[in-house]
Scaffold this motif. Structure first.
Motif, PDB file in Angstrom:
ATOM      1  N   THR A  20      -9.112  14.952 -13.110  1.00 39.01           N
ATOM      2  CA  THR A  20      -7.909  13.703 -12.204  1.00 39.01           C
ATOM      3  C   THR A  20      -8.020  12.456 -11.141  1.00 39.01           C
ATOM      4  O   THR A  20      -6.987  11.991 -11.446  1.00 39.01           O
ATOM      5  N   GLY A  21      -9.307  12.526 -10.718  1.00 37.50           N
ATOM      6  CA  GLY A  21      -9.111  11.726  -9.758  1.00 37.50           C
ATOM      7  C   GLY A  21      -9.267  10.387  -9.911  1.00 37.50           C
ATOM      8  O   GLY A  21      -8.550  10.128  -9.544  1.00 37.50           O
ATOM      9  N   SER A  22      -9.832  10.408 -11.504  1.00 38.93           N
ATOM     10  CA  SER A  22     -10.308   8.653 -11.668  1.00 38.93           C
ATOM     11  C   SER A  22      -8.732   8.733 -12.370  1.00 38.93           C
ATOM     12  O   SER A  22      -7.924   7.232 -11.699  1.00 38.93           O
ATOM     13  N   ILE A  23      -7.968   9.364 -12.864  1.00 41.14           N
ATOM     14  CA  ILE A  23      -6.337   9.392 -13.151  1.00 41.14           C
ATOM     15  C   ILE A  23      -5.119   8.731 -11.791  1.00 41.14           C
ATOM     16  O   ILE A  23      -4.701   8.146 -11.980  1.00 41.14           O
ATOM     17  N   ASP A  24      -5.034  10.247 -11.348  1.00 44.55           N
ATOM     18  CA  ASP A  24      -4.550   9.860  -9.666  1.00 44.55           C
ATOM     19  C   ASP A  24      -5.063   8.397  -9.405  1.00 44.55           C
ATOM     20  O   ASP A  24      -3.523   7.961  -8.887  1.00 44.55           O
ATOM     21  N   VAL A  25      -6.189   7.974  -9.135  1.00 42.50           N
ATOM     22  CA  VAL A  25      -6.282   7.001  -8.843  1.00 42.50           C
ATOM     23  C   VAL A  25      -5.648   5.654  -9.281  1.00 42.50           C
ATOM     24  O   VAL A  25      -5.339   4.655  -9.095  1.00 42.50           O
ATOM     25  N   ALA A  26      -6.368   5.610 -10.520  1.00 39.31           N
ATOM     26  CA  ALA A  26      -5.466   4.865 -11.313  1.00 39.31           C
ATOM     27  C   ALA A  26      -3.788   4.587 -11.521  1.00 39.31           C
ATOM     28  O   ALA A  26      -3.701   3.628 -11.503  1.00 39.31           O
ATOM     29  N   ILE A  27      -3.169   5.604 -11.540  1.00 41.46           N
ATOM     30  CA  ILE A  27      -1.582   5.704 -11.917  1.00 41.46           C
ATOM     31  C   ILE A  27      -1.687   5.031 -10.061  1.00 41.46           C
ATOM     32  O   ILE A  27      -0.904   4.007 -10.131  1.00 41.46           O
ATOM     33  N   ALA A  28      -1.863   5.523  -9.132  1.00 40.64           N
ATOM     34  CA  ALA A  28      -1.544   4.300  -7.636  1.00 40.64           C
ATOM     35  C   ALA A  28      -1.829   3.177  -7.219  1.00 40.64           C
ATOM     36  O   ALA A  28      -0.943   2.249  -7.139  1.00 40.64           O
ATOM     37  N   LEU A  64       1.053  -0.573   0.557  1.00 39.38           N
ATOM     38  CA  LEU A  64      -0.146  -0.818   0.161  1.00 39.38           C
ATOM     39  C   LEU A  64       0.753   0.999   0.282  1.00 39.38           C
ATOM     40  O   LEU A  64       0.827   2.344  -0.742  1.00 39.38           O
ATOM     41  N   ASP A  65       1.714   1.529   0.397  1.00 38.02           N
ATOM     42  CA  ASP A  65       2.818   2.877   0.951  1.00 38.02           C
ATOM     43  C   ASP A  65       3.561   2.902  -0.702  1.00 38.02           C
ATOM     44  O   ASP A  65       3.879   4.527  -0.733  1.00 38.02           O
ATOM     45  N   VAL A  66       3.563   1.793  -1.273  1.00 38.41           N
ATOM     46  CA  VAL A  66       4.380   2.465  -2.122  1.00 38.41           C
ATOM     47  C   VAL A  66       2.982   3.002  -3.684  1.00 38.41           C
ATOM     48  O   VAL A  66       2.757   3.998  -4.138  1.00 38.41           O
ATOM     49  N   ALA A  67       1.497   3.021  -2.873  1.00 38.43           N
ATOM     50  CA  ALA A  67       0.874   4.141  -3.702  1.00 38.43           C
ATOM     51  C   ALA A  67       0.751   5.637  -3.432  1.00 38.43           C
ATOM     52  O   ALA A  67       1.031   6.324  -4.174  1.00 38.43           O
ATOM     53  N   ARG A  68       1.851   5.664  -2.172  1.00 37.84           N
ATOM     54  CA  ARG A  68       1.806   7.313  -2.107  1.00 37.84           C
ATOM     55  C   ARG A  68       2.896   7.409  -3.236  1.00 37.84           C
ATOM     56  O   ARG A  68       2.682   9.289  -2.805  1.00 37.84           O
TER      57      ARG A  68
END
Ligand SMILES: Cc1cc2nc3c(=O)[nH]c(=O)nc-3n(C[C@H](O)[C@H](O)[C@H](O)COP(=O)(O)O)c2cc1C
Length: 170
Positions: free
Chosen positions: A92-100, A30-34
């Protein structure tokens, strides 16, 4: 594991061992999502990590009865909180979430685990199950666990079908 190896070994896992993911491993993943990039560094990703068996069963029903969602020892509801559109017209939201999420998926592979993105779900039902407020976007679910299957052959378009040079040529 090298990053390129992790990319090549990632696949959508739909069969999981009946074995929990220990907290140390889970937190490492999970930490790499950050660390993912995000628009304006909003870091507009929030994750509800579900390990409770009954809740996973309910999420599986909300995910159009995809049974492996209940079987996976961890299901992550990946959410965004901000309504912001970039100048390019994309949110931005769905793109940010997708990358994470893909950071999570690749970190999982590097530690011997597997994941599956789940877009086939009813967000209102997921919100109800997880007490997520209505203004929060549930972008995707992600299953996570120890794989009980083998990576199938990757079916992908060849490079020249997806890349052109200098001007649009498709
Ligand atoms: C945005 C997104 C949504 C997806 N939703 C589902 C889903 O609801 N159920 C499922 O079994 N697979 C789902 N997948 C997995 C895709 O089917 C899979 O990535 C694709 O077939 C390529 O296979 P691979 O991931 O094994 O390389 C989803 C993948 C993405 C990226």
């Amino acid at each position: 594991m090298e990053l390129l190896d992790a990319v090549k070994k990632r696949y959508s896992c739909r069969a999981y061992q009946d074995k929990p993911v220990d907290e140390t491993t889970l937190n490492k993943i999970l930490d790499v999502a950050r660390l993912a990039p995000s628009a304006k560094n909003f870091q507009d990703w929030r994750f509800v990590v579900v390990t409770d068996k009954q809740t996973r069963a309910e999420l599986s029903i909300a995910a159009a009865n995809q049974a492996f969602v209940a079987q996976a020892p961890v299901v992550i509801a990946c959410c965004s909180t901000i309504n912001h559109w970039m100048r390019c017209g994309q949110p931005t939201g769905s793109i940010d979430v997708a990358i994470a999420m893909e950071h999570i998926a690749l970190a999982a592979v590097s530690l011997g685990l597997a994941t599956c993105w789940i877009g086939s779900f009813f967000p209102d039902e997921v919100r109800k199950i997880l007490h997520i407020p209505t203004h929060i976007h549930v972008v995707e679910l992600l299953t996570l666990g120890w794989p009980a299957d083998k990576q199938p052959e990757m079916k992908r378009l060849p490079l020249d079908a997806i890349v052109c040079r200098e001007k649009w040529a498709f």
